[in-house]
Design a protein around this motif. Structure first.
Motif, PDB file in Angstrom:
ATOM      1  N   ARG A  54     -54.654  -1.177  28.005  1.00 52.77           N
ATOM      2  CA  ARG A  54     -54.626  -0.273  29.158  1.00 52.77           C
ATOM      3  C   ARG A  54     -53.994   1.060  28.768  1.00 52.77           C
ATOM      4  N   ARG A  55     -52.877   0.984  28.022  1.00 56.71           N
ATOM      5  CA  ARG A  55     -52.221   2.210  27.557  1.00 56.71           C
ATOM      6  C   ARG A  55     -53.149   3.016  26.663  1.00 56.71           C
ATOM      7  N   SER A  56     -53.873   2.324  25.780  1.00 59.24           N
ATOM      8  CA  SER A  56     -54.782   3.020  24.864  1.00 59.24           C
ATOM      9  C   SER A  56     -55.885   3.721  25.637  1.00 59.24           C
ATOM     10  N   LEU A  57     -56.405   3.038  26.655  1.00 56.45           N
ATOM     11  CA  LEU A  57     -57.458   3.647  27.465  1.00 56.45           C
ATOM     12  C   LEU A  57     -56.912   4.851  28.216  1.00 56.45           C
ATOM     13  N   PHE A  58     -55.678   4.719  28.716  1.00 56.96           N
ATOM     14  CA  PHE A  58     -55.036   5.835  29.412  1.00 56.96           C
ATOM     15  C   PHE A  58     -54.914   7.045  28.494  1.00 56.96           C
ATOM     16  N   SER A  59     -54.378   6.832  27.304  1.00 57.54           N
ATOM     17  CA  SER A  59     -54.144   7.988  26.426  1.00 57.54           C
ATOM     18  C   SER A  59     -55.470   8.559  25.932  1.00 57.54           C
ATOM     19  N   GLN A  60     -56.444   7.680  25.685  1.00 66.32           N
ATOM     20  CA  GLN A  60     -57.743   8.188  25.242  1.00 66.32           C
ATOM     21  C   GLN A  60     -58.378   9.043  26.343  1.00 66.32           C
ATOM     22  N   TYR A 153     -58.728  -0.985  34.023  1.00 63.23           N
ATOM     23  CA  TYR A 153     -59.637   0.128  33.781  1.00 63.23           C
ATOM     24  C   TYR A 153     -59.439   1.216  34.829  1.00 63.23           C
ATOM     25  N   VAL A 154     -59.438   0.810  36.109  1.00 62.35           N
ATOM     26  CA  VAL A 154     -59.305   1.779  37.192  1.00 62.35           C
ATOM     27  C   VAL A 154     -57.950   2.488  37.115  1.00 62.35           C
ATOM     28  N   LEU A 155     -56.887   1.722  36.902  1.00 58.93           N
ATOM     29  CA  LEU A 155     -55.561   2.340  36.832  1.00 58.93           C
ATOM     30  C   LEU A 155     -55.458   3.311  35.664  1.00 58.93           C
ATOM     31  N   ALA A 156     -56.014   2.923  34.514  1.00 58.65           N
ATOM     32  CA  ALA A 156     -55.929   3.789  33.339  1.00 58.65           C
ATOM     33  C   ALA A 156     -56.693   5.093  33.581  1.00 58.65           C
ATOM     34  N   ALA A 160     -54.888   8.632  34.076  1.00 58.74           N
ATOM     35  CA  ALA A 160     -55.171   9.664  33.082  1.00 58.74           C
ATOM     36  C   ALA A 160     -55.626  10.954  33.753  1.00 58.74           C
ATOM     37  N   MET A 161     -56.496  10.807  34.756  1.00 55.72           N
ATOM     38  CA  MET A 161     -56.999  12.009  35.427  1.00 55.72           C
ATOM     39  C   MET A 161     -55.858  12.702  36.183  1.00 55.72           C
ATOM     40  N   SER A 163     -52.704  12.552  35.485  1.00 58.59           N
ATOM     41  CA  SER A 163     -51.796  13.146  34.500  1.00 58.59           C
ATOM     42  C   SER A 163     -52.369  14.433  33.929  1.00 58.59           C
ATOM     43  N   ALA A 164     -53.683  14.432  33.692  1.00 56.15           N
ATOM     44  CA  ALA A 164     -54.312  15.644  33.167  1.00 56.15           C
ATOM     45  C   ALA A 164     -54.156  16.788  34.160  1.00 56.15           C
ATOM     46  N   LEU A 165     -54.355  16.495  35.458  1.00 53.90           N
ATOM     47  CA  LEU A 165     -54.195  17.534  36.475  1.00 53.90           C
ATOM     48  C   LEU A 165     -52.737  17.968  36.577  1.00 53.90           C
ATOM     49  N   PHE A 166     -51.828  16.995  36.407  1.00 58.40           N
ATOM     50  CA  PHE A 166     -50.410  17.336  36.492  1.00 58.40           C
ATOM     51  C   PHE A 166     -50.009  18.270  35.352  1.00 58.40           C
ATOM     52  N   VAL A 167     -50.520  17.965  34.160  1.00 55.92           N
ATOM     53  CA  VAL A 167     -50.246  18.844  33.023  1.00 55.92           C
ATOM     54  C   VAL A 167     -50.766  20.250  33.316  1.00 55.92           C
ATOM     55  N   LEU A 168     -51.963  20.298  33.896  1.00 58.17           N
ATOM     56  CA  LEU A 168     -52.585  21.590  34.198  1.00 58.17           C
ATOM     57  C   LEU A 168     -51.779  22.372  35.230  1.00 58.17           C
TER      58      LEU A 168
END
Lengths: 320, 318
Positions: A54-60, A153-156, A160-161, A163-168
């Motif tokens: 799950r972590r790998s899918l998140f980071s990917q 899968y859904v959580l990852a 991830a999405m 987190s990406a928006l948060f970074v942005l």
């Protein structure tokens, strides 16, 4: 455990049934340039299981949202949007430091709202690439035939999405905060406002990520997904603010706050006005009180939960 | 490896599996059935992704109901349909899938390089999958099923869409998965003929029911038929007829009927192969007559022929 099989460098060796004992090693001519088939090696190392997958899918997925680990072409848009998102923050800082202002002339909580179009374009371009590809090319079964479950899968992907928006959205706030310290503004006040801004963009990121992923997951064709995300975020905001403007012009000011419930961004505006000390940015400086604020909060949380539920239901059908 | 006990799966309108009891040991096992016979449903249940309506199933000694994630960690799965994103390279995809199976990053990369080489992908593994041929894509699909070194792989119609050469290569590769890698294989197909050369054991299901389960040698004994086609020559204007006469004299059973309706069917002799010596006999006879041997191949049987055979003999299911 490397046994050498005779058919080492033949491309077509797949159609033979190789037998390592068939030809003794001695009959082969030694040749240094030959690529040796070193035989099959089994794997005895650790298997890190579901949480690791799950972590790998998140980071990917998070890296993928910025085009990292993807082709050079797919890095262009997210990186460009990231730069566009940060540039105004640098300008704000530069001017504030130069003019020795005692506060930044754009508040932390207003920044993401001013640049909402950049956020919307980022989400519209990256949410489909995160989930639609797996659906469209039917890669999902490859995931679900592995230790991870639907919920992982859904959580990852959701995480991830968001987190990406948060970074942005949080990076420019961070730049502004650093700038405020360089300009020797009041530390405690700036830190508090920066914190409020971070909470605000965190809520925005989770809400937007959920909406974007749901729309992308329901439209496997990438083009539709992009259009749907833009439509829901930008057009609904335009419609709501127009109606609010009409209400204000017709002295129907009571409706303004309630109209804010009907678009994702005005939900965030209302929420931060009620709880995060943000300036009221609705027409007529209408304040969202704590009571209505609770309604805003409930709807934001409800939407996030609904997005999660819809994504879970979406992947139930996919299976294999 | 796999054991099922009166396993059933009913959907509102269809019964996909009907009280299926199987016991599959190590080795290469073929699961044969027509489209809709319940093969894919069976695989879903074995992966713990779809609950059975009744009955039980165990994979690697683990109950599919309660140990789905543990089973999926030790089992590989190759889907029947396309499942590869075109814009990533084989290496990127397989590394990612290895990590999804729980392999640490360094091990994932190392195993990916190994596995892709074993399935016969070399320099092309760095190119985007979109540019691959069907055969190469099938190899990538196989590689992602093998990359975490499973104890068992479930291959759903791995030869689908391949040309005859690609088919043979894929079947050879599947055989190698067991003989060289020591990984047991359950492979589904609707063609019995291609499985009998690859598998140690064949299970035939139809309409969710077990029709037949036996080792391949049983099948081969009853079903080995050779198709021979020869050219005509000046000495023998009817080469096929001459060969038929010569072989009949030599004591080879020649099937009277040939498949009608196929182009060139009249020029193909179907004969019973009793063993290695039949092949030699055909070769020598053809050479003796001075004819050109166009082809000599094992006839690929369609699943329907097993049904006919079963109807006639009532072979008891194991």
């Amino acid at each position: 455990m490397s046994s050498q099989t005779p058919d080492a460098n033949q491309i077509s060796h797949a159609n033979q049934i190789p037998d390592a004992n068939q030809i003794p090693d001695a009959t082969r001519t030694p040749d240094a340039t030959r690529i040796h088939n070193i035989g099959y090696r089994s794997y005895d190392g650790p298997r890190l299981g579901r949480a690791y997958a799950r972590r790998s899918l998140f980071s990917q997925s998070l890296r993928g949202a910025y085009g990292l680990g993807r082709s050079a072409k797919s890095k262009v848009l997210p990186m460009l949007l990231f730069a566009v998102m940060c540039a105004p923050a640098l300008i704000i800082v530069a001017i504030s430091v130069y003019t020795k202002a005692d506060k930044l002339f754009v508040e932390y909580t207003q920044y993401a709202i001013l640049l909402q179009l950049v956020v919307a374009v980022f989400l519209a371009s990256q949410a489909p690439q995160s989930v639609s590809r797996d659906l469209r090319f039917r890669t999902v079964p490859l995931y679900f035939s592995r230790p991870i479950e639907r919920v992982d899968y859904v959580l990852a992907k959701f995480g991830a999405m968001a987190s990406a928006l948060f970074v942005l959205t949080a990076t420019p706030l961070f730049i502004m905060w650093i700038g405020s310290m360089l300009a020797k503004m009041d530390f405690a006040e700036q830190a508090k406002m920066f914190g409020q801004g971070l909470v605000s963009v965190a809520v925005l990121s989770v809400l937007f990520a959920g909406l974007g992923l749901v729309m992308a997951a329901l439209t496997p064709r990438r083009g539709f997904g992009v259009a749907a995300v833009i439509a829901v975020l930008v057009i609904s905001f335009g419609a709501v603010t127009t109606l609010q403007g009409i209400s204000y012009a017709t002295d129907n000011t009571g409706a303004i706050v309630w109209l804010g419930l009907f678009s994702p961004l005005t939900l965030v505006i209302g929420l931060q006005n009620a709880f995060l000390g943000a300036r009221a940015s609705f027409p007529g400086e209408m304040q969202v009180g704590a009571g209505v604020g609770v309604v805003y909060l409930a709807i934001v949380l409800g939407l996030i939960a609904a997005c999660y539920g819809i994504l879970m239901a979406r992947y139930r059908k996919v299976g294999l | 490896m796999i054991a099922t006990e009166s396993l059933s799966k009913r959907f509102p309108r269809v019964t996909a599996l009907d009280r299926l009891s199987l016991d599959i040991g190590p080795g290469v096992t073929g699961l044969v059935g027509a489209n809709g016979a319940g093969k894919s449903t069976m695989i879903k249940i074995l992966l713990g992704l779809s609950p059975a309506t009744e009955g039980s199933a165990q994979v690697l000694g683990l109950d599919v109901r309660t140990h789905g994630p543990e089973i999926r960690e030790r089992v590989g799965y190759m889907p029947e349909h396309d499942c590869l994103p075109p814009d990533v390279s084989a290496t990127e995809l397989v590394v990612h899938m290895a990590r999804m199976s729980g392999l640490p990053p360094a091990a994932a990369r190392e195993r990916t390089a190994d596995t892709l080489r074993h399935v016969g992908l070399y320099e092309e593994r760095y190119r985007p999958i979109g540019g691959y041929s069907t055969g190469m894509k099938q190899r990538v699909k196989l590689a992602q099923a093998l990359v975490h070194d499973p104890k068992l792989v479930l291959l759903d119609e791995p030869t689908n869409g391949l040309d005859p050469v690609g088919r043979d290569e894929m079947l050879g590769l599947i055989r190698k998965v067991w003989t060289d890698f020591g990984i047991s294989v359950l492979v589904t197909s609707h063609l019995l003929g291609e499985l009998e050369r690859t598998c140690d054991h064949v299970v035939v299901i139809d309409g969710g029911k077990l029709l037949r389960s036996s080792s391949t040698s049983d099948f081969t004994r009853t079903t080995t038929t050779l198709a021979v086609e020869v050219t005509d020559s000046d000495a023998h204007p009817d080469g096929t007829g001459a060969l038929r006469a010569a072989l009949a004299t030599a004591g080879v059973t020649i099937h009277a009927g040939v498949e009608d309706g196929l182009p060139g069917a009249g020029h193909i002799l179907l004969l019973e192969a009793s063993g290695e010596e039949t092949y030699d006999l055909v070769r020598d006879t053809v050479a003796g007559l001075g004819l050109g041997l166009v082809r000599m191949e094992q006839r690929r049987h369609h699943i329907a022929e097993v049904f006919k055979a079963t109807d006639q003999e009532e072979v008891p299911a194991r």
